[in-house]
Write a protein that holds these residues in place. Structure first.
Motif, PDB file in Angstrom:
ATOM      1  N   ARG A   1     120.039 -16.114-125.849  1.00  0.00           N
ATOM      2  CA  ARG A   1     120.386 -14.824-126.473  1.00  0.00           C
ATOM      3  C   ARG A   1     120.312 -14.928-127.990  1.00  0.00           C
ATOM      4  O   ARG A   1     119.831 -14.014-128.668  1.00  0.00           O
ATOM      5  N   LYS A   2     120.761 -16.048-128.514  1.00  0.00           N
ATOM      6  CA  LYS A   2     120.757 -16.233-129.961  1.00  0.00           C
ATOM      7  C   LYS A   2     119.335 -16.295-130.509  1.00  0.00           C
ATOM      8  O   LYS A   2     119.035 -15.719-131.565  1.00  0.00           O
ATOM      9  N   GLN A   3     118.458 -16.965-129.788  1.00  0.00           N
ATOM     10  CA  GLN A   3     117.093 -17.138-130.281  1.00  0.00           C
ATOM     11  C   GLN A   3     116.288 -15.838-130.268  1.00  0.00           C
ATOM     12  O   GLN A   3     115.469 -15.603-131.151  1.00  0.00           O
ATOM     13  N   VAL A   4     116.506 -14.990-129.269  1.00  0.00           N
ATOM     14  CA  VAL A   4     115.722 -13.749-129.215  1.00  0.00           C
ATOM     15  C   VAL A   4     116.289 -12.657-130.110  1.00  0.00           C
ATOM     16  O   VAL A   4     115.608 -11.675-130.414  1.00  0.00           O
ATOM     17  N   LYS A   5     117.532 -12.800-130.544  1.00  0.00           N
ATOM     18  CA  LYS A   5     118.154 -11.897-131.516  1.00  0.00           C
ATOM     19  C   LYS A   5     118.039 -10.416-131.125  1.00  0.00           C
ATOM     20  O   LYS A   5     117.651  -9.558-131.922  1.00  0.00           O
ATOM     21  N   ASP A   6     118.342 -10.133-129.888  1.00  0.00           N
ATOM     22  CA  ASP A   6     118.364  -8.745-129.385  1.00  0.00           C
ATOM     23  C   ASP A   6     117.002  -8.061-129.427  1.00  0.00           C
ATOM     24  O   ASP A   6     116.922  -6.837-129.330  1.00  0.00           O
ATOM     25  N   ALA A   7     115.921  -8.808-129.561  1.00  0.00           N
ATOM     26  CA  ALA A   7     114.593  -8.195-129.533  1.00  0.00           C
ATOM     27  C   ALA A   7     114.197  -7.867-128.097  1.00  0.00           C
ATOM     28  O   ALA A   7     113.489  -6.897-127.848  1.00  0.00           O
ATOM     29  N   TYR A   8     114.651  -8.718-127.182  1.00  0.00           N
ATOM     30  CA  TYR A   8     114.359  -8.497-125.763  1.00  0.00           C
ATOM     31  C   TYR A   8     115.351  -9.291-124.923  1.00  0.00           C
ATOM     32  O   TYR A   8     116.219  -9.994-125.459  1.00  0.00           O
ATOM     33  N   ILE A   9     115.227  -9.205-123.626  1.00  0.00           N
ATOM     34  CA  ILE A   9     116.151  -9.880-122.718  1.00  0.00           C
ATOM     35  C   ILE A   9     115.508 -11.173-122.217  1.00  0.00           C
ATOM     36  O   ILE A   9     114.413 -11.136-121.641  1.00  0.00           O
ATOM     37  N   PRO A  10     116.145 -12.315-122.397  1.00  0.00           N
ATOM     38  CA  PRO A  10     115.598 -13.558-121.852  1.00  0.00           C
ATOM     39  C   PRO A  10     115.579 -13.517-120.323  1.00  0.00           C
ATOM     40  O   PRO A  10     116.570 -13.135-119.697  1.00  0.00           O
ATOM     41  N   LEU A  11     114.475 -13.922-119.743  1.00  0.00           N
ATOM     42  CA  LEU A  11     114.349 -13.990-118.284  1.00  0.00           C
ATOM     43  C   LEU A  11     114.266 -15.438-117.808  1.00  0.00           C
ATOM     44  O   LEU A  11     114.795 -15.778-116.759  1.00  0.00           O
ATOM     45  N   TYR A  12     113.601 -16.266-118.596  1.00  0.00           N
ATOM     46  CA  TYR A  12     113.457 -17.686-118.249  1.00  0.00           C
ATOM     47  C   TYR A  12     113.010 -18.442-119.483  1.00  0.00           C
ATOM     48  O   TYR A  12     112.649 -17.842-120.511  1.00  0.00           O
TER      49      TYR A  12
ATOM     50  N   SER B   1     111.673  -6.533-120.370  1.00  0.00           N
ATOM     51  CA  SER B   1     111.942  -5.462-121.328  1.00  0.00           C
ATOM     52  C   SER B   1     111.671  -4.099-120.712  1.00  0.00           C
ATOM     53  O   SER B   1     110.810  -3.951-119.837  1.00  0.00           O
ATOM     54  N   LEU B   2     112.402  -3.115-121.219  1.00  0.00           N
ATOM     55  CA  LEU B   2     112.213  -1.730-120.801  1.00  0.00           C
ATOM     56  C   LEU B   2     111.096  -1.102-121.636  1.00  0.00           C
ATOM     57  O   LEU B   2     111.101  -1.201-122.863  1.00  0.00           O
ATOM     58  N   VAL B   3     110.149  -0.469-120.965  1.00  0.00           N
ATOM     59  CA  VAL B   3     109.064   0.202-121.675  1.00  0.00           C
ATOM     60  C   VAL B   3     109.594   1.496-122.302  1.00  0.00           C
ATOM     61  O   VAL B   3     110.286   2.281-121.650  1.00  0.00           O
ATOM     62  N   THR B   4     109.301   1.705-123.564  1.00  0.00           N
ATOM     63  CA  THR B   4     109.752   2.901-124.274  1.00  0.00           C
ATOM     64  C   THR B   4     109.145   4.156-123.642  1.00  0.00           C
ATOM     65  O   THR B   4     107.921   4.240-123.451  1.00  0.00           O
ATOM     66  N   ASP B   5     110.009   5.110-123.324  1.00  0.00           N
ATOM     67  CA  ASP B   5     109.588   6.394-122.742  1.00  0.00           C
ATOM     68  C   ASP B   5     108.802   6.235-121.442  1.00  0.00           C
ATOM     69  O   ASP B   5     107.929   7.041-121.120  1.00  0.00           O
ATOM     70  N   GLY B   6     109.127   5.174-120.691  1.00  0.00           N
ATOM     71  CA  GLY B   6     108.513   5.007-119.378  1.00  0.00           C
ATOM     72  C   GLY B   6     108.918   6.133-118.445  1.00  0.00           C
ATOM     73  O   GLY B   6     109.943   6.799-118.658  1.00  0.00           O
ATOM     74  N   PRO B   7     108.152   6.388-117.392  1.00  0.00           N
ATOM     75  CA  PRO B   7     108.413   7.544-116.528  1.00  0.00           C
ATOM     76  C   PRO B   7     109.685   7.457-115.713  1.00  0.00           C
ATOM     77  O   PRO B   7     110.202   8.483-115.272  1.00  0.00           O
ATOM     78  N   ASN B   8     110.223   6.239-115.521  1.00  0.00           N
ATOM     79  CA  ASN B   8     111.413   6.069-114.671  1.00  0.00           C
ATOM     80  C   ASN B   8     112.410   5.140-115.351  1.00  0.00           C
ATOM     81  O   ASN B   8     112.659   4.032-114.886  1.00  0.00           O
ATOM     82  N   ALA B   9     112.982   5.609-116.456  1.00  0.00           N
ATOM     83  CA  ALA B   9     113.845   4.757-117.270  1.00  0.00           C
ATOM     84  C   ALA B   9     115.077   4.287-116.502  1.00  0.00           C
ATOM     85  O   ALA B   9     115.476   3.119-116.595  1.00  0.00           O
ATOM     86  N   ALA B  10     115.703   5.170-115.743  1.00  0.00           N
ATOM     87  CA  ALA B  10     116.912   4.792-114.997  1.00  0.00           C
ATOM     88  C   ALA B  10     116.586   3.709-113.977  1.00  0.00           C
ATOM     89  O   ALA B  10     117.328   2.726-113.830  1.00  0.00           O
ATOM     90  N   ALA B  11     115.482   3.874-113.271  1.00  0.00           N
ATOM     91  CA  ALA B  11     115.064   2.863-112.301  1.00  0.00           C
ATOM     92  C   ALA B  11     114.685   1.562-113.004  1.00  0.00           C
ATOM     93  O   ALA B  11     114.941   0.469-112.494  1.00  0.00           O
ATOM     94  N   GLY B  12     114.086   1.686-114.191  1.00  0.00           N
ATOM     95  CA  GLY B  12     113.730   0.507-114.955  1.00  0.00           C
ATOM     96  C   GLY B  12     114.961  -0.316-115.320  1.00  0.00           C
ATOM     97  O   GLY B  12     114.965  -1.544-115.186  1.00  0.00           O
ATOM     98  N   LYS B  13     116.014   0.344-115.746  1.00  0.00           N
ATOM     99  CA  LYS B  13     117.255  -0.365-116.076  1.00  0.00           C
ATOM    100  C   LYS B  13     117.865  -0.991-114.828  1.00  0.00           C
ATOM    101  O   LYS B  13     118.384  -2.114-114.867  1.00  0.00           O
ATOM    102  N   GLN B  14     117.816  -0.264-113.731  1.00  0.00           N
ATOM    103  CA  GLN B  14     118.340  -0.795-112.471  1.00  0.00           C
ATOM    104  C   GLN B  14     117.574  -2.053-112.053  1.00  0.00           C
ATOM    105  O   GLN B  14     118.160  -3.041-111.602  1.00  0.00           O
TER     106      GLN B  14
END
Length: 361
Positions: free
Chosen positions: A132-143, A275-288
């Protein structure tokens, strides 16, 4: 998913009362309306994502997501550079909701270009603090994983050659035709390699080394995905493939005569993201979906399809076959600097102009 309710008061709305009093046609219309509403509610978990990881990992995750949520998760497999190009091309009208996997430079660049939007997931505090520290809130670490070599000792033995142990060895003429590496125009693995060499040796010396390595790469030796170099080494088409170590391990687990080698001078790491795509067609599903893929139960699925990255959730058990990062000399890779869009474009352009066109001697 929220409960669907037709009534928000004790008395039916006037429009609904009109439907009830208007004979068979209006009743049929009401039935169709209800079915359409229910179908829309049922589709709220559906999404499409870019798969920047191995396709079989994406497939097992998509299957598990459907089983748990009922939502369809369709994906398109693209390498890191291809993912970024697709997101740029679709900026005005994105067709994807999530970028799953791929090296951090693409997520960094995507966020800075507003192609991707940072979403703080429910499991944020469960992720390794150093990631988390290295990415500095730019994106979510997955692996995370370390760069290295997939070495086929069988091929080397037939040619009476010792295995390379460090980056400069890859430029030795004795390995002519025996080195594979991915192309940085499509592969985040290759870009990580180039920027790793720059951080160890300085930019000009790194490019001098890349030119020597290029002379040892056969015509089919530049691969589109990063794992492709490990694939060529595993099948004996080359002796050495530049790849992430977990990809070399995967080939070994599948029974091929390759082993993972970490260069002595040190090596870079990746923090693959979601990462969540900006203005993607299914933002709620993307977060889920993002919340789903960060669960330890979901992350454990990676090892079942021989994806041996270290998963980002500290509660996820590390697979026994995964490379032991604490046994490897790692450089302090600057993710912010090398994830900058302009820097990334300049480095790849320099390689494309100065290295790739060179004739092999």
């Amino acid at each position: 998913m929220a409960q669907l309710s037709l009534f928000h008061a004790q008395k039916p709305p006037a429009v609904f009362a009109l439907f009830l009093c208007s004979g068979g046609f209006m009743k049929r219309l009401l039935t169709l309306t209800l079915f359409a509403t229910a179908a829309t509610a049922g589709a709220q978990g559906n999404l499409t994502f870019v798969c920047g990881a191995q396709a079989d990992w994406c497939q097992v995750v998509a299957n598990a997501y459907k089983k748990e949520t009922g939502g369809e998760a369709k994906f398109l497999r693209l390498s890191a550079g291809e993912s970024l190009a697709r997101l740029r091309a679709e900026k005005a009208n994105p067709s994807f909701d999530v970028l799953f996997g791929g090296t951090g430079d693409v997520h960094e660049a995507g966020t800075k270009e507003k192609l991707l939007t940072f979403y703080k997931p429910k499991a944020w505090n469960e992720l390794y603090p150093e990631l988390r520290k290295q990415v500095k809130d730019a994106y979510i670490p997955l692996y995370t994983g370390a760069l290295g070599l997939a070495v086929n000792d069988t091929v080397l033995k037939k040619r009476n050659l010792a295995a390379p142990t460090d980056w400069p060895d890859l430029g030795d003429p004795k390995y002519k035709g025996l080195i594979a590496m991915p192309n940085p125009n499509t592969s985040g693995t290759a870009y990580t390699m180039i920027t790793t060499l720059i951080q160890i040796y300085g930019e000009d010396k790194a490019f001098d080394l890349l030119k020597k390595i290029h002379n040892n790469v056969p015509r089919n030796g530049y691969t589109r995905p990063g794992s492709g170099a490990a694939f060529l080494a595993a099948r004996g088409e080359v002796a050495v493939g530049v790849t992430f170590l977990h990809d070399a391990v995967a080939q070994n687990v599948r029974g091929f005569p390759v082993r993972a080698v970490a260069p002595k001078a040190g090596t870079g790491t990746e923090i693959g993201g979601v990462s969540l795509v900006t203005d993607g067609p299914n933002a709620a599903a993307g977060k889920q979906f993002i919340d789903f893929v960060l669960k330890p139960e979901t992350q454990k699925l990676a090892a079942t399809v021989e994806s041996f990255q270290i998963q980002s959730n500290a509660k996820t058990p590390v697979a026994a076959a995964s490379p032991k990062l604490d046994k490897i000399k790692l450089i302090d890779y600057d993710f912010g600097k090398w994830g900058d869009s302009a820097t990334r474009a300049r480095i790849i352009s320099r390689w494309t102009k100065e290295v790739f066109p060179l004739p092999r001697r």
